[in-house]
Motif scaffolding. Structure first.
Motif, PDB file in Angstrom:
ATOM      1  N   ALA A 173       0.603  -1.494  -0.132  1.00  0.00           N
ATOM      2  CA  ALA A 173      -0.330  -0.050  -0.051  1.00  0.00           C
ATOM      3  C   ALA A 173       0.735   1.402   0.535  1.00  0.00           C
ATOM      4  CB  ALA A 173      -0.633  -0.081   1.374  1.00  0.00           C
ATOM      5  N   GLY A 174       2.134   1.133   0.623  1.00  0.00           N
ATOM      6  CA  GLY A 174       2.639   2.447   0.916  1.00  0.00           C
ATOM      7  C   GLY A 174       3.653   2.766  -0.419  1.00  0.00           C
ATOM      8  N   VAL A 175       3.819   2.037  -1.370  1.00  0.00           N
ATOM      9  CA  VAL A 175       4.699   2.123  -2.454  1.00  0.00           C
ATOM     10  C   VAL A 175       3.786   2.135  -3.429  1.00  0.00           C
ATOM     11  CG1 VAL A 175       4.916   0.711  -4.658  1.00  0.00           C
ATOM     12  CG2 VAL A 175       6.640   0.564  -1.624  1.00  0.00           C
ATOM     13  N   THR A 176       2.393   1.600  -3.744  1.00  0.00           N
ATOM     14  CA  THR A 176       0.901   2.187  -4.802  1.00  0.00           C
ATOM     15  C   THR A 176       0.532   3.786  -4.007  1.00  0.00           C
ATOM     16  OG1 THR A 176      -0.223   0.561  -3.403  1.00  0.00           O
ATOM     17  CG2 THR A 176       0.890  -0.152  -5.871  1.00  0.00           C
ATOM     18  N   LEU A 177       0.841   3.830  -3.323  1.00  0.00           N
ATOM     19  CA  LEU A 177       0.093   5.135  -2.953  1.00  0.00           C
ATOM     20  C   LEU A 177       0.989   6.148  -2.667  1.00  0.00           C
ATOM     21  CD1 LEU A 177      -2.641   4.021  -0.046  1.00  0.00           C
ATOM     22  CD2 LEU A 177      -3.315   4.320  -2.268  1.00  0.00           C
TER      23      LEU A 177
END
Length: 409
Positions: free
Chosen positions: A340-344
């Protein structure tokens, strides 16, 4: 899930309403969090007018809040993967609100810059744990779509609400902006106090299946390409239409507004399209549709055609956004926070870093040529997404129900 289905990134059928209810609560909470990120641009004219800052100083405040937030999100995701940290959600809300509230009360530029940075870190801290909670709700792509829609709505509300409150009452009224976050954080802390949050044991993690980092790396490339294309549109389209196509400022702004409005619809639509097609197919098809739409914005001159292209482009570039996160969490079932941290995070930071390059390119080549070049980025994204389906990943179970994180009910 079969290997072939996992390769395509299939989603569950439409979840029952009971599984979407937590996601709707999380969407409201996400909107409150991203409201403070949206409030930052509205502070620029106020700091210029009321504090006498130049545009470089005011822009530095925006940079402190937005870019650092996006870059920090993957780090918070890694931290959240080491152990469940549900308190990061209320803490993130309070930091995001506290930083913005302090901007209006502080007197020196350095202190205001630090306050903006703290707000950005709060926004970053919130997202990975919140995305894990969406995954835990069992609502699948539809839940992530509503969660993403909530964030976009909150971000869009930030500038007008901030301008209305502070423009009327002055910068000293900035603490009033913190009230929604205080209420949401208080409700969350009360719920957390009376709810057990089990840790994710190694055995439970093993049951979630193997991870596929190569495919996640390909997905990251897709996210970066989409981010740069998005920032290319929002940075250049109004200037292009007014300077190259002779449209008035109002008409050019209407084209950009159409793009953002249909984009909000696209975030919801993406989750429901996976009822009929797998995630990778939806992502790739959306980016293919973006190519002619972006080319239309570059070369068309008629307002009706431009509005139609903007509407299609808004849908095409936003349908995949929520699917990036759910697909990333499918590839990294033991690193949901990192996914989530990377994609967001990269959805914002990659394009933000490229914005100065896009501006310089427009100065050198002209906006028409640069938009034509930007139109190639969705094509590259679609091609990269197609490669995701061609790779054969390890079989992965979608064990969202195993994560009993702090979920808004």
């Amino acid at each position: 899930m079969s290997v072939s289905n996992a390769a395509a990134g299939t989603s569950a059928v439409l979840p029952p309403p009971s599984r979407l209810t937590p996601a709707l609560g999380l969407a409201v909470e996400h909107g409150i969090d991203d409201f403070y990120q949206g409030a930052v641009p509205a502070l620029v004219p106020l700091l210029v007018l009321l504090r006498g800052y130049d545009l470089i100083q005011a822009g530095g405040v925006v940079l402190a809040a937005t870019l650092l937030s996006s870059v920090a999100q993957p780090a918070f995701g890694v931290l959240a993967d080491r152990r469940p940290l549900p308190w990061l959600r209320p803490a993130g809300l309070l930091l995001a609100a506290g930083g913005i509230s302090a901007v209006g009360l502080l007197g020196t530029y350095g202190a205001i810059w630090v306050a903006a940075m703290i707000s950005g870190l709060g926004v970053a801290a919130y997202h990975p744990e919140a995305a894990r909670a969406v995954h835990a709700s069992g609502g699948g792509d539809q839940a992530m779509g509503w969660f993403t829609f909530g964030g976009l709505a909150g971000y869009a509300a930030g500038p007008p609400v901030t301008a209305a409150v502070l423009g009327t009452l002055g910068l000293a009224a900035s603490p009033l902006l913190a009230l929604p976050a205080v209420a949401a954080a208080a409700a969350g802390l009360i719920r957390l106090r009376f709810r057990s949050v089990p840790s994710l044991t190694a055995a439970a993690a093993q049951q979630q299946g193997s991870e596929d980092w190569p495919r996640f790396a390909l997905l990251t490339v897709v996210v970066v390409l989409r981010s740069v294309a998005y920032f290319g549109v929002v940075t250049l389209v109004v200037v292009h239409l007014t300077s190259r196509r002779g449209l008035g400022l109002g008409a050019a702004t209407a084209v950009l507004t159409t793009f953002t409005a249909t984009g909000a619809i696209g975030t919801l639509l993406g989750g429901y399209l996976t009822r009929w097609a797998d995630r990778v197919t939806v992502i790739a098809a959306s980016y293919l549709l973006a190519v002619p739409a972006l080319a239309g914005l570059a070369f068309a001159a008629q307002p009706t055609v431009l509005l139609g292209c903007a509407g299609l482009l808004g849908l095409a570039l936003h349908v995949p956004v929520a699917l990036h996160t759910t697909l990333g969490q499918q590839y990294l079932p033991r690193h949901l926070g990192t996914a989530a941290g990377v994609t967001l995070g990269l959805a914002v930071s990659a394009g933000g870093l490229a914005a100065p390059v896009l501006g310089a390119g427009a100065e050198r080549l002209g906006t028409t040529s640069l938009l034509a070049i930007v139109a190639a980025l969705p094509l590259l994204a679609a091609t990269t997404a197609a490669a995701l389906a061609q790779r054969q990943p390890p079989e992965t179970a979608d064990a969202s129900a195993d994560h009993d994180e702090w979920i808004t009910e």
